[in-house]
Design a protein around this motif. Structure first.
Motif, PDB file in Angstrom:
ATOM      1  N   PHE A 238       0.811  -1.217   0.000  1.00 42.47           N
ATOM      2  CA  PHE A 238       0.000   0.000   0.000  1.00 42.47           C
ATOM      3  C   PHE A 238       0.849   1.274   0.000  1.00 42.47           C
ATOM      4  CE2 PHE A 238      -3.680  -2.308   2.365  1.00 42.47           C
ATOM      5  CZ  PHE A 238      -3.913  -3.064   1.240  1.00 42.47           C
ATOM      6  N   VAL A 239       2.075   1.160   0.491  1.00 43.43           N
ATOM      7  CA  VAL A 239       2.969   2.305   0.604  1.00 43.43           C
ATOM      8  C   VAL A 239       4.354   1.879   0.129  1.00 43.43           C
ATOM      9  CG1 VAL A 239       4.146   3.803   2.294  1.00 43.43           C
ATOM     10  CG2 VAL A 239       1.712   3.381   2.518  1.00 43.43           C
ATOM     11  N   GLU A 240       5.022   2.775  -0.573  1.00 44.59           N
ATOM     12  CA  GLU A 240       6.419   2.547  -0.954  1.00 44.59           C
ATOM     13  C   GLU A 240       7.272   3.450  -0.081  1.00 44.59           C
ATOM     14  OE1 GLU A 240       9.437   2.993  -4.759  1.00 44.59           O
ATOM     15  OE2 GLU A 240       7.319   3.433  -5.017  1.00 44.59           O
ATOM     16  N   VAL A 241       8.271   2.857   0.560  1.00 44.45           N
ATOM     17  CA  VAL A 241       9.170   3.616   1.425  1.00 44.45           C
ATOM     18  C   VAL A 241      10.537   3.673   0.745  1.00 44.45           C
ATOM     19  CG1 VAL A 241      10.310   3.709   3.680  1.00 44.45           C
ATOM     20  CG2 VAL A 241       7.925   2.963   3.519  1.00 44.45           C
ATOM     21  N   THR A 242      11.050   4.877   0.573  1.00 43.46           N
ATOM     22  CA  THR A 242      12.380   5.051  -0.019  1.00 43.46           C
ATOM     23  C   THR A 242      13.284   5.732   0.993  1.00 43.46           C
ATOM     24  OG1 THR A 242      11.715   7.143  -1.020  1.00 43.46           O
ATOM     25  CG2 THR A 242      11.526   5.185  -2.389  1.00 43.46           C
ATOM     26  N   LYS A 243      14.529   5.303   1.008  1.00 43.04           N
ATOM     27  CA  LYS A 243      15.516   5.882   1.921  1.00 43.04           C
ATOM     28  C   LYS A 243      16.650   6.445   1.079  1.00 43.04           C
ATOM     29  CE  LYS A 243      14.262   2.755   5.579  1.00 43.04           C
ATOM     30  NZ  LYS A 243      14.425   2.930   6.979  1.00 43.04           N
ATOM     31  N   SER A 244      17.023   7.666   1.413  1.00 44.37           N
ATOM     32  CA  SER A 244      18.115   8.322   0.710  1.00 44.37           C
ATOM     33  C   SER A 244      18.806   9.258   1.701  1.00 44.37           C
ATOM     34  CB  SER A 244      17.575   9.097  -0.498  1.00 44.37           C
ATOM     35  OG  SER A 244      16.698  10.125  -0.070  1.00 44.37           O
ATOM     36  N   PHE A 245      19.674  10.079   1.161  1.00 44.78           N
ATOM     37  CA  PHE A 245      20.331  11.075   2.003  1.00 44.78           C
ATOM     38  C   PHE A 245      20.085  12.450   1.422  1.00 44.78           C
ATOM     39  CE2 PHE A 245      22.566   7.343   3.327  1.00 44.78           C
ATOM     40  CZ  PHE A 245      22.807   7.563   4.662  1.00 44.78           C
ATOM     41  N   GLN A 246      19.881  13.412   2.299  1.00 44.31           N
ATOM     42  CA  GLN A 246      19.792  14.808   1.916  1.00 44.31           C
ATOM     43  C   GLN A 246      20.986  15.464   2.584  1.00 44.31           C
ATOM     44  OE1 GLN A 246      16.313  17.000   3.255  1.00 44.31           O
ATOM     45  NE2 GLN A 246      16.150  17.871   1.203  1.00 44.31           N
ATOM     46  N   GLY A 247      22.018  15.685   1.789  1.00 46.50           N
ATOM     47  CA  GLY A 247      23.290  16.081   2.379  1.00 46.50           C
ATOM     48  C   GLY A 247      23.837  14.872   3.120  1.00 46.50           C
ATOM     49  N   ARG A 248      24.070  15.012   4.400  1.00 46.60           N
ATOM     50  CA  ARG A 248      24.554  13.891   5.208  1.00 46.60           C
ATOM     51  C   ARG A 248      23.464  13.281   6.085  1.00 46.60           C
ATOM     52  NH1 ARG A 248      30.585  14.654   7.220  1.00 46.60           N
ATOM     53  NH2 ARG A 248      31.502  14.995   5.177  1.00 46.60           N
ATOM     54  N   LYS A 249      22.258  13.838   5.980  1.00 48.37           N
ATOM     55  CA  LYS A 249      21.156  13.346   6.814  1.00 48.37           C
ATOM     56  C   LYS A 249      20.332  12.305   6.069  1.00 48.37           C
ATOM     57  CE  LYS A 249      20.338  17.337   9.746  1.00 48.37           C
ATOM     58  NZ  LYS A 249      19.302  18.214  10.270  1.00 48.37           N
ATOM     59  N   PRO A 250      19.990  11.208   6.750  1.00 51.74           N
ATOM     60  CA  PRO A 250      19.115  10.219   6.117  1.00 51.74           C
ATOM     61  C   PRO A 250      17.713  10.805   5.911  1.00 51.74           C
ATOM     62  CG  PRO A 250      19.683   9.553   8.366  1.00 51.74           C
ATOM     63  CD  PRO A 250      20.406  10.828   8.080  1.00 51.74           C
ATOM     64  N   LEU A 251      17.092  10.434   4.797  1.00 56.94           N
ATOM     65  CA  LEU A 251      15.756  10.914   4.484  1.00 56.94           C
ATOM     66  C   LEU A 251      14.896   9.717   4.096  1.00 56.94           C
ATOM     67  CD1 LEU A 251      13.803  13.299   3.947  1.00 56.94           C
ATOM     68  CD2 LEU A 251      14.677  13.322   1.601  1.00 56.94           C
ATOM     69  N   THR A 252      13.847   9.476   4.863  1.00 58.96           N
ATOM     70  CA  THR A 252      12.895   8.399   4.581  1.00 58.96           C
ATOM     71  C   THR A 252      11.603   9.039   4.115  1.00 58.96           C
ATOM     72  OG1 THR A 252      13.897   6.993   6.269  1.00 58.96           O
ATOM     73  CG2 THR A 252      11.674   6.431   5.568  1.00 58.96           C
ATOM     74  N   ARG A 253      11.136   8.590   2.949  1.00 59.00           N
ATOM     75  CA  ARG A 253       9.903   9.140   2.379  1.00 59.00           C
ATOM     76  C   ARG A 253       8.926   8.001   2.106  1.00 59.00           C
ATOM     77  NH1 ARG A 253      10.185  14.260   0.894  1.00 59.00           N
ATOM     78  NH2 ARG A 253       8.781  14.180  -0.870  1.00 59.00           N
ATOM     79  N   ALA A 254       7.655   8.281   2.328  1.00 58.11           N
ATOM     80  CA  ALA A 254       6.590   7.306   2.074  1.00 58.11           C
ATOM     81  C   ALA A 254       5.674   7.857   0.991  1.00 58.11           C
ATOM     82  CB  ALA A 254       5.793   7.045   3.348  1.00 58.11           C
ATOM     83  N   THR A 255       5.323   6.983   0.052  1.00 55.21           N
ATOM     84  CA  THR A 255       4.420   7.339  -1.035  1.00 55.21           C
ATOM     85  C   THR A 255       3.335   6.279  -1.130  1.00 55.21           C
ATOM     86  OG1 THR A 255       6.263   8.306  -2.251  1.00 55.21           O
ATOM     87  CG2 THR A 255       4.278   7.820  -3.520  1.00 55.21           C
ATOM     88  N   MET A 256       2.097   6.697  -1.263  1.00 52.43           N
ATOM     89  CA  MET A 256       1.010   5.741  -1.443  1.00 52.43           C
ATOM     90  C   MET A 256       1.112   5.145  -2.852  1.00 52.43           C
ATOM     91  SD  MET A 256      -3.139   6.221  -1.165  1.00 52.43           S
ATOM     92  CE  MET A 256      -3.137   6.680   0.550  1.00 52.43           C
ATOM     93  N   THR A 257       1.002   3.828  -2.940  1.00 50.96           N
ATOM     94  CA  THR A 257       1.024   3.157  -4.236  1.00 50.96           C
ATOM     95  C   THR A 257      -0.376   3.157  -4.850  1.00 50.96           C
ATOM     96  OG1 THR A 257       0.521   0.997  -3.294  1.00 50.96           O
ATOM     97  CG2 THR A 257       2.868   1.595  -3.439  1.00 50.96           C
ATOM     98  N   GLU A 258      -0.459   2.757  -6.096  1.00 50.16           N
ATOM     99  CA  GLU A 258      -1.770   2.648  -6.756  1.00 50.16           C
ATOM    100  C   GLU A 258      -2.625   1.606  -6.031  1.00 50.16           C
ATOM    101  OE1 GLU A 258      -4.608   4.046  -9.065  1.00 50.16           O
ATOM    102  OE2 GLU A 258      -2.562   4.794  -9.200  1.00 50.16           O
ATOM    103  N   ALA A 259      -1.999   0.484  -5.639  1.00 47.02           N
ATOM    104  CA  ALA A 259      -2.727  -0.540  -4.878  1.00 47.02           C
ATOM    105  C   ALA A 259      -3.192   0.028  -3.542  1.00 47.02           C
ATOM    106  CB  ALA A 259      -1.845  -1.766  -4.654  1.00 47.02           C
ATOM    107  N   GLY A 260      -2.370   0.873  -2.932  1.00 42.76           N
ATOM    108  CA  GLY A 260      -2.746   1.519  -1.682  1.00 42.76           C
ATOM    109  C   GLY A 260      -3.923   2.454  -1.855  1.00 42.76           C
ATOM    110  N   ARG A 261      -3.899   3.217  -2.946  1.00 45.57           N
ATOM    111  CA  ARG A 261      -5.018   4.127  -3.222  1.00 45.57           C
ATOM    112  C   ARG A 261      -6.311   3.338  -3.428  1.00 45.57           C
ATOM    113  NH1 ARG A 261      -4.949   9.075  -3.559  1.00 45.57           N
ATOM    114  NH2 ARG A 261      -2.732   9.248  -3.952  1.00 45.57           N
TER     115      ARG A 261
END
Length: 108
Positions: free
Chosen positions: A68-91
């Protein structure tokens, strides 16, 4: 005629249509928030839902495992950034959840 309406309402009352993955308070909050904004970072969700790091992580994982949700992890500068996006199945699941809840309320 009134008894036919009451009978129809009783037949429409099906608690089994409620998606248990979405139904939890925090998971419902995540889905409702994401349905409006599309994507949110972890801290934004934590603030909006008044959740702890651990609690939010557990609920995001459950929604992610359900697809239902896609979670992506990346870095913004040196800080970790976790973002959640609703998937089509989630919608689709969220709309079905809302329809089921509406059916329960309307079935009274």
């Amino acid at each position: 005629m009134a008894s036919a309406t009451a009978g129809d309402a009783a037949e429409d009352f099906d608690i089994g249509r409620i998606d248990e993955v979405i139904h939890g308070r925090v998971r419902l909050g995540i889905m409702a928030y994401l349905s409006g904004v599309g994507t949110a970072d972890f801290n934004e969700l934590k603030t909006r839902l008044q959740a702890t790091d651990g609690n939010l992580s557990v609920h995001l994982r459950k929604l992610e495992e359900a697809g239902f949700v896609e979670v992506t992890k990346s870095f913004q500068g040196r800080k970790p950034l976790t973002r959640a996006t609703m998937t089509e199945a989630g919608r689709d699941a969220f709309v079905a959840y809302l329809d089921a809840m509406s059916g329960l309320v309307g079935a009274r």
